[in-house]
Design a protein around this motif. Structure first.
Motif, PDB file in Angstrom:
ATOM      1  N   LEU A 132       0.813  -1.217   0.000  1.00 13.35           N
ATOM      2  CA  LEU A 132       0.000   0.000   0.000  1.00 13.35           C
ATOM      3  C   LEU A 132       0.846   1.267   0.000  1.00 13.35           C
ATOM      4  O   LEU A 132       0.330   2.358  -0.291  1.00 13.35           O
ATOM      5  N   ASP A 133       2.122   1.143   0.319  1.00  9.17           N
ATOM      6  CA  ASP A 133       2.979   2.330   0.413  1.00  9.17           C
ATOM      7  C   ASP A 133       3.043   3.061  -0.924  1.00  9.17           C
ATOM      8  O   ASP A 133       3.276   2.456  -1.975  1.00  9.17           O
ATOM      9  N   GLY A 134       2.837   4.373  -0.872  1.00  9.47           N
ATOM     10  CA  GLY A 134       2.942   5.199  -2.065  1.00  9.47           C
ATOM     11  C   GLY A 134       1.689   5.279  -2.908  1.00  9.47           C
ATOM     12  O   GLY A 134       1.655   6.025  -3.893  1.00  9.47           O
ATOM     13  N   LEU A 135       0.650   4.532  -2.559  1.00 11.68           N
ATOM     14  CA  LEU A 135      -0.584   4.573  -3.344  1.00 11.68           C
ATOM     15  C   LEU A 135      -1.414   5.802  -2.973  1.00 11.68           C
ATOM     16  O   LEU A 135      -1.391   6.246  -1.827  1.00 11.68           O
ATOM     17  N   PRO A 136      -2.151   6.357  -3.931  1.00 10.55           N
ATOM     18  CA  PRO A 136      -3.071   7.455  -3.591  1.00 10.55           C
ATOM     19  C   PRO A 136      -4.122   6.964  -2.608  1.00 10.55           C
ATOM     20  O   PRO A 136      -4.595   5.825  -2.707  1.00 10.55           O
ATOM     21  N   LEU A 137      -4.488   7.809  -1.648  1.00 11.43           N
ATOM     22  CA  LEU A 137      -5.424   7.396  -0.605  1.00 11.43           C
ATOM     23  C   LEU A 137      -6.837   7.262  -1.180  1.00 11.43           C
ATOM     24  O   LEU A 137      -7.281   8.082  -1.969  1.00 11.43           O
ATOM     25  N   PRO A 138      -7.536   6.217  -0.748  1.00 12.18           N
ATOM     26  CA  PRO A 138      -8.873   5.947  -1.291  1.00 12.18           C
ATOM     27  C   PRO A 138      -9.968   6.593  -0.434  1.00 12.18           C
ATOM     28  O   PRO A 138      -9.724   7.069   0.670  1.00 12.18           O
ATOM     29  N   GLN A 139     -11.176   6.564  -0.986  1.00 11.86           N
ATOM     30  CA  GLN A 139     -12.361   6.940  -0.210  1.00 11.86           C
ATOM     31  C   GLN A 139     -13.029   5.708   0.398  1.00 11.86           C
ATOM     32  O   GLN A 139     -13.826   5.829   1.327  1.00 11.86           O
ATOM     33  N   ALA A 140     -12.699   4.522  -0.132  1.00  6.13           N
ATOM     34  CA  ALA A 140     -13.277   3.281   0.378  1.00  6.13           C
ATOM     35  C   ALA A 140     -12.270   2.154   0.224  1.00  6.13           C
ATOM     36  O   ALA A 140     -11.441   2.169  -0.698  1.00  6.13           O
ATOM     37  N   VAL A 141     -12.355   1.174   1.136  1.00  7.58           N
ATOM     38  CA  VAL A 141     -11.456   0.016   1.119  1.00  7.58           C
ATOM     39  C   VAL A 141     -12.300  -1.237   1.312  1.00  7.58           C
ATOM     40  O   VAL A 141     -13.181  -1.281   2.179  1.00  7.58           O
ATOM     41  N   PHE A 142     -12.024  -2.251   0.482  1.00  4.03           N
ATOM     42  CA  PHE A 142     -12.656  -3.555   0.660  1.00  4.03           C
ATOM     43  C   PHE A 142     -11.579  -4.580   0.940  1.00  4.03           C
ATOM     44  O   PHE A 142     -10.584  -4.674   0.213  1.00  4.03           O
ATOM     45  N   ILE A 143     -11.764  -5.361   2.013  1.00  5.24           N
ATOM     46  CA  ILE A 143     -10.831  -6.443   2.343  1.00  5.24           C
ATOM     47  C   ILE A 143     -11.556  -7.758   2.078  1.00  5.24           C
ATOM     48  O   ILE A 143     -12.421  -8.178   2.841  1.00  5.24           O
ATOM     49  N   GLY A 144     -11.195  -8.381   0.963  1.00  8.02           N
ATOM     50  CA  GLY A 144     -11.794  -9.664   0.615  1.00  8.02           C
ATOM     51  C   GLY A 144     -10.861 -10.825   0.881  1.00  8.02           C
ATOM     52  O   GLY A 144     -11.262 -11.982   0.845  1.00  8.02           O
ATOM     53  N   GLY A 145      -9.597 -10.520   1.147  1.00 11.61           N
ATOM     54  CA  GLY A 145      -8.597 -11.544   1.440  1.00 11.61           C
ATOM     55  C   GLY A 145      -7.424 -10.925   2.179  1.00 11.61           C
ATOM     56  O   GLY A 145      -7.200  -9.713   2.093  1.00 11.61           O
ATOM     57  N   GLY A 146      -6.696 -11.764   2.897  1.00 12.58           N
ATOM     58  CA  GLY A 146      -5.523 -11.273   3.617  1.00 12.58           C
ATOM     59  C   GLY A 146      -5.838 -10.518   4.900  1.00 12.58           C
ATOM     60  O   GLY A 146      -5.014  -9.738   5.394  1.00 12.58           O
ATOM     61  N   LEU A 147      -7.032 -10.733   5.455  1.00 15.81           N
ATOM     62  CA  LEU A 147      -7.427 -10.033   6.680  1.00 15.81           C
ATOM     63  C   LEU A 147      -6.525 -10.446   7.843  1.00 15.81           C
ATOM     64  O   LEU A 147      -6.271 -11.628   8.053  1.00 15.81           O
ATOM     65  N   SER A 148      -6.029  -9.451   8.572  1.00 15.46           N
ATOM     66  CA  SER A 148      -5.190  -9.720   9.740  1.00 15.46           C
ATOM     67  C   SER A 148      -5.245  -8.519  10.672  1.00 15.46           C
ATOM     68  O   SER A 148      -5.635  -7.417  10.270  1.00 15.46           O
ATOM     69  N   ASP A 149      -4.840  -8.742  11.911  1.00 11.65           N
ATOM     70  CA  ASP A 149      -4.794  -7.637  12.868  1.00 11.65           C
ATOM     71  C   ASP A 149      -3.778  -6.590  12.420  1.00 11.65           C
ATOM     72  O   ASP A 149      -4.019  -5.383  12.559  1.00 11.65           O
ATOM     73  N   ALA A 150      -2.668  -7.045  11.847  1.00  8.71           N
ATOM     74  CA  ALA A 150      -1.640  -6.101  11.379  1.00  8.71           C
ATOM     75  C   ALA A 150      -2.187  -5.217  10.260  1.00  8.71           C
ATOM     76  O   ALA A 150      -1.916  -4.010  10.211  1.00  8.71           O
ATOM     77  N   LEU A 151      -2.982  -5.802   9.359  1.00 10.94           N
ATOM     78  CA  LEU A 151      -3.544  -5.014   8.258  1.00 10.94           C
ATOM     79  C   LEU A 151      -4.530  -3.977   8.784  1.00 10.94           C
ATOM     80  O   LEU A 151      -4.491  -2.807   8.381  1.00 10.94           O
ATOM     81  N   LEU A 152      -5.418  -4.376   9.692  1.00  9.11           N
ATOM     82  CA  LEU A 152      -6.393  -3.432  10.234  1.00  9.11           C
ATOM     83  C   LEU A 152      -5.707  -2.326  11.031  1.00  9.11           C
ATOM     84  O   LEU A 152      -6.121  -1.159  10.977  1.00  9.11           O
ATOM     85  N   THR A 153      -4.657  -2.679  11.763  1.00 14.09           N
ATOM     86  CA  THR A 153      -3.901  -1.666  12.510  1.00 14.09           C
ATOM     87  C   THR A 153      -3.267  -0.668  11.564  1.00 14.09           C
ATOM     88  O   THR A 153      -3.308   0.552  11.796  1.00 14.09           O
ATOM     89  N   ASP A 154      -2.684  -1.173  10.492  1.00 16.60           N
ATOM     90  CA  ASP A 154      -2.055  -0.292   9.507  1.00 16.60           C
ATOM     91  C   ASP A 154      -3.084   0.623   8.857  1.00 16.60           C
ATOM     92  O   ASP A 154      -2.866   1.832   8.718  1.00 16.60           O
ATOM     93  N   LEU A 155      -4.218   0.069   8.432  1.00 12.33           N
ATOM     94  CA  LEU A 155      -5.232   0.866   7.743  1.00 12.33           C
ATOM     95  C   LEU A 155      -5.808   1.935   8.655  1.00 12.33           C
ATOM     96  O   LEU A 155      -6.058   3.068   8.222  1.00 12.33           O
ATOM     97  N   SER A 156      -6.045   1.594   9.924  1.00 12.91           N
ATOM     98  CA  SER A 156      -6.623   2.571  10.847  1.00 12.91           C
ATOM     99  C   SER A 156      -5.674   3.737  11.089  1.00 12.91           C
ATOM    100  O   SER A 156      -6.118   4.862  11.363  1.00 12.91           O
ATOM    101  N   ALA A 157      -4.360   3.498  10.942  1.00 12.43           N
ATOM    102  CA  ALA A 157      -3.380   4.575  11.109  1.00 12.43           C
ATOM    103  C   ALA A 157      -3.120   5.314   9.801  1.00 12.43           C
ATOM    104  O   ALA A 157      -2.867   6.522   9.794  1.00 12.43           O
TER     105      ALA A 157
END
Length: 399
Positions: free
Chosen positions: A312-337
């Motif tokens: 995700l580094d360097g990508l333009p920030l979205p207005q919406a995110v869908f997690i259909g695979g790869g769900l993890s606590d680390a991913l949610l922590t990163d996205l919330s920050a």
């Protein structure tokens, strides 16, 4: 009275200076430099100004134009410069007080008038710099479409494209050099296009007909439209995901764990200004997403080969995110920050472990949890019964 800007954009038709307004003629007489494509300069005839061919690619001409500040400059464009023309790029590059536009008649307007089609009920697409697959969402029996094409050879490509999709009965009007002395209109079925050499500039009007499959306009199009290895958000679940994501015109989606790309592709199909980025760690699936997106006319979907959150580094920030695979606590922590307040996040879970994770995060930051349980009728001996699919837990939250 406001001073006339140094830069004037003139919409030139195929009849050359004869069709220009008085203001456009005055601008040409006063110009010190006229800049435009070689074809437009040739249509212009004799003018006292110095001529400069606009280079290819188009962006290479902008530094030249910047260097002409302080002189009276005319830039030639086709028809209406702000109807899929050069006007948008120039207006973005220069301040509002530096330029003015004196438009002519657009090719779309000329085509509609030749055929007697009400322009407000016709789909107008510029495919001279875009793939033919962008037509795909608009192909349905009875629709009328006018497209601009890059050159004469693209006419046969268009006819073949329609025929292969089952729309070979579509009637085409090939419109060459509209408004000029070379104007020619050729009528034919897509499946029986004559082996004629068509010349640029060219547009094609299409009255869509045939037994090809039209793309549904609602969320949750059939799974059969997507090539998949089984990793796909199925139609009813996808419809609920799109409803929760709530796409709006011009928004960007991150589709994390893209699989077949179905959610990101449908997001793009909701509006021509919607874009998506699909993040997929498996190379074979990433390639499949690209193929699906191209075939369904969702070329505004970008595919990133890699795993989130690192990819995700360097990508333009979205207005919406869908997690259909790869769900993890680390991913949610990163996205919330990482994501700004107001971003809409939708995540799906199937396993008990991932469901527990969503339950924990919903308790922590809020949002709505919904459990989706679907059953289908399947054979049960000589009769039929309901077979339940694995339930899906959906979490929707606005960060």
């Amino acid at each position: 009275m406001a001073e006339t800007p140094w830069l004037t954009i003139i919409g030139l038709g195929e009849d050359g200076p004869e069709g220009l307004s008085g203001a456009s003629r005055d601008a040409l007489r006063q110009a010190q430099v006229v800049m435009g494509p070689a074809r437009h300069l040739a249509l212009l005839g004799e003018v006292p100004a110095r001529r400069i061919d606009w280079p290819v690619p188009f962006a290479d001409g902008l530094p030249i134009l910047h260097g002409l500040r302080g002189q009276r400059v005319v830039v030639l464009a086709s028809g209406d410069p702000f109807c899929h023309g050069a006007g948008r790029v120039i207006a973005r590059e220069f301040a509002a007080g530096e330029w003015r536009s004196l438009p002519g008649i657009s090719t779309f307007s000329l085509a509609a008038n030749r055929l007697g089609w009400p322009l407000d009920s016709v789909e107008c697409l510029a495919l001279h710099a875009a793939p033919l697959t962008r037509l795909r969402p608009h192909l349905a029996e009875g629709q009328r479409i006018i497209v601009l094409l890059r050159d004469g050879a693209a006419v046969a490509e268009l006819a073949r494209f329609l025929h292969e999709l089952g729309f070979g009965d579509s009637r085409l009007w090939v419109l060459e050099a509209l408004g000029g002395s070379r104007e020619r209109i050729t009528e034919a079925l897509a499946q029986a296009l004559p082996p004629t050499e068509f010349s640029h500039p060219v547009a094609v009007a299409i009255a869509v007909a045939g037994k090809g499959l039209a793309l549904p306009r609602s969320s949750g199009i059939g799974d059969g439209f997507f090539d998949s290895d089984g990793q796909i958000t199925k139609r009813p679940i996808r419809a609920l995901a799109l409803s929760a994501l709530a796409p709006r015109a011009g928004e960007l989606l991150w589709d994390i764990g893209g699989g077949s790309g179905s959610v990101g592709i449908e997001w793009c199909l909701t509006h021509p200004a919607c874009q998506a980025i699909s993040i997929e760690p498996r190379a074979d699936r990433a390639a499949r997403i690209r193929t699906n997106a191209d075939r369904l006319g969702a070329d505004r979907l970008q595919v990133i080969d890699g795993a989130a959150p690192g990819a995700l580094d360097g990508l333009p920030l979205p207005q919406a995110v869908f997690i259909g695979g790869g769900l993890s606590d680390a991913l949610l922590t990163d996205l919330s920050a990482r994501l700004p307040a107001g971003t809409r996040l939708v995540a799906h879970a199937v396993t008990l472990e991932s469901e527990a994770l969503l339950t924990e995060w919903s308790a922590r930051i809020g949002g709505d949890l919904m459990r989706i349980a679907l059953s289908r009728i399947t054979p049960l001996g000589r009769k039929r019964g309901w077979t339940a699919a694995y339930p899906v837990t959906q979490w929707r939250v606005v960060l």
